[in-house]
Design an enzyme around this catalytic site. Structure first.
Site, PDB file in Angstrom:
ATOM      1  N   ILE A  59       0.882  -1.182   0.000  1.00 46.57           N
ATOM      2  CA  ILE A  59       0.000   0.000   0.000  1.00 46.57           C
ATOM      3  C   ILE A  59       0.910   1.220   0.000  1.00 46.57           C
ATOM      4  CG2 ILE A  59      -1.922   1.179   1.126  1.00 46.57           C
ATOM      5  CD1 ILE A  59      -2.216  -1.295   2.948  1.00 46.57           C
ATOM      6  N   HIS A  60       0.860   2.015  -1.063  1.00 45.79           N
ATOM      7  CA  HIS A  60       1.746   3.176  -1.046  1.00 45.79           C
ATOM      8  C   HIS A  60       1.234   4.395  -1.798  1.00 45.79           C
ATOM      9  CE1 HIS A  60       2.814   2.154  -5.181  1.00 45.79           C
ATOM     10  NE2 HIS A  60       3.374   3.348  -5.250  1.00 45.79           N
ATOM     11  N   ARG A  61       0.274   4.232  -2.699  1.00 49.44           N
ATOM     12  CA  ARG A  61      -0.112   5.360  -3.548  1.00 49.44           C
ATOM     13  C   ARG A  61      -0.700   6.510  -2.740  1.00 49.44           C
ATOM     14  NH1 ARG A  61      -0.021   5.521  -8.917  1.00 49.44           N
ATOM     15  NH2 ARG A  61       0.492   3.591  -9.987  1.00 49.44           N
ATOM     16  N   ARG A 107       5.769   6.329   3.512  1.00 47.04           N
ATOM     17  CA  ARG A 107       4.589   7.202   3.536  1.00 47.04           C
ATOM     18  C   ARG A 107       3.444   6.529   4.286  1.00 47.04           C
ATOM     19  NH1 ARG A 107       2.880   7.247  -1.817  1.00 47.04           N
ATOM     20  NH2 ARG A 107       4.209   9.002  -2.356  1.00 47.04           N
TER      21      ARG A 107
END
Length: 359
Positions: free
Chosen positions: A204-206, A237
């Site tokens: 999960i990064h967007r 992030r």
């Protein structure tokens, strides 16, 4: 031929590794020499997101390393201009990050031709920063190397008809090379005490996911319902977002969710290779799942890699808890092969075309 390759983020390091390798192979066999030097913007800067790729994938050390991780595209552009103005015949760019667009703007300002690898991809989501970056880069590029026929059609529909080459996907080249390496060298499964085909892998990064705490919560709620352990290499992030919320912190500590630090590309390939299923919001990981013939569940509303959806290897579910769970419950392994990603020689084709156009 003097090329400056501009990179700054994890996906670009992977692509640059395989193309730089092809350049070295070319130089060893040809009288037409390509002098490649690398400019690293510093967009990704910690060891696990940057330096490990240079160390492990034998990417040439950057000639220039800028500290642009907190800077705007325009500030990056201004830092790049004086360097390329003196030292480049061509600028080589990858994908759709802020570093990509900054390089494109700088090259345009200096009137230096742009080579864009992974040109023509479109999500048709104007809210994505990456969509803006890739469109603006393609407009300015002289040589556009496309990974799919859909990408070629996208460019033609936008009125870009010159300098387009369908070569296949350099990420497939990289996956083949480094998965073979991983099979011999990676100990990631033993380090994490994992049994092959007995775990799920997730990323999960967007920004469009992590900027919405409810989306992250919905995804983690789905993960907690999975009947297998979930390995979750957490992007810096995302880690900050989770740490800032008591609710998200509690959700992330479900018994079957195992958060780990970001891993090297080689270890990531082996985790993907041995997983039951991959859950992600990453564009690159969607393809890598297919390269390993592992079903993928994509936690987005759209994808640039429509071929993975059309062939059944990938399912779009957004950040909807029930859709994520249902997609896993209805998992299947298709037999369809996506031929247009190539034969593992996209990077060699790119170098050949580049030499033909430059001389």
């Amino acid at each position: 031929m003097r090329i400056i390759t501009i990179i700054g983020a994890r996906p670009q390091f992977i692509k640059a590794a395989i193309v730089s390798y092809a350049i070295r192979q070319h130089n060893a066999q040809s009288s037409i020499q390509i002098e490649e030097r690398i400019l690293h913007t510093g967009q990704h800067y910690d060891y696990n997101m940057s330096q490990v790729f240079f160390d492990q994938m034998q990417i040439p050390a950057p000639t220039w390393h800028l500290a642009c991780n907190d800077q705007t595209v325009e500030q990056m552009r201004d830092a790049i201009v004086p360097i390329i103005d003196q030292h480049a015949d061509y600028i080589l760019l990858y994908g759709d990050t802020n570093s990509t667009l900054a390089g494109a703007l700088a090259a345009t300002q200096c009137n230096i031709p742009i080579i864009h690898i992974e040109a023509g991809l479109r999500s048709f989501n104007p809210q994505m920063a990456e969509e803006h970056n890739r469109i603006e880069t393609d407009k300015r590029s002289t040589l556009l190397f496309c990974p799919t026929y859909t990408a070629v059609a996208n460019l033609q529909r936008e009125g870009i008809t010159k300098g387009i080459y369908m070569v296949g996907d350099v990420m497939y080249d990289a996956s083949l090379l480094f998965t073979e390496q991983a099979s011999k060298t990676s100990d990631i499964l033993s380090r994490l005490n994992l049994t092959p085909r007995q775990y799920l892998l997730a990323t999960i990064h967007r920004a469009e996911t992590t900027c919405d705490a409810e989306k992250v919560a919905n995804i983690l709620r789905a993960f907690a319902q999975m009947p297998y352990p979930i390995i979750l290499p957490l992007h810096p992030r995302t880690r900050k977002v989770v740490a800032a919320s008591e609710v998200l912190t509690d959700l992330a500590h479900a018994d079957n969710i195992h958060i780990i630090e970001s891993v090297s590309y080689v270890d990531m390939q082996w985790l993907e290779e041995q997983a039951i299923c991959i859950l992600t919001d990453s564009g690159g990981v969607q393809k890598e799942a297919y390269f390993h013939r592992v079903p993928c569940i994509t936690m987005r509303e759209e994808t640039e890699w429509v071929e993975t959806i059309e062939t059944g290897w990938n399912t779009l579910v957004g950040a909807d808890t029930q859709k994520i769970v249902s997609a896993f419950q209805n998992l299947s392994i298709p037999s369809t092969i996506i031929t247009e990603y190539g034969d593992g020689k996209a990077s060699t084709k790119i170098i050949k075309i580049l030499c033909q156009n430059a001389y």
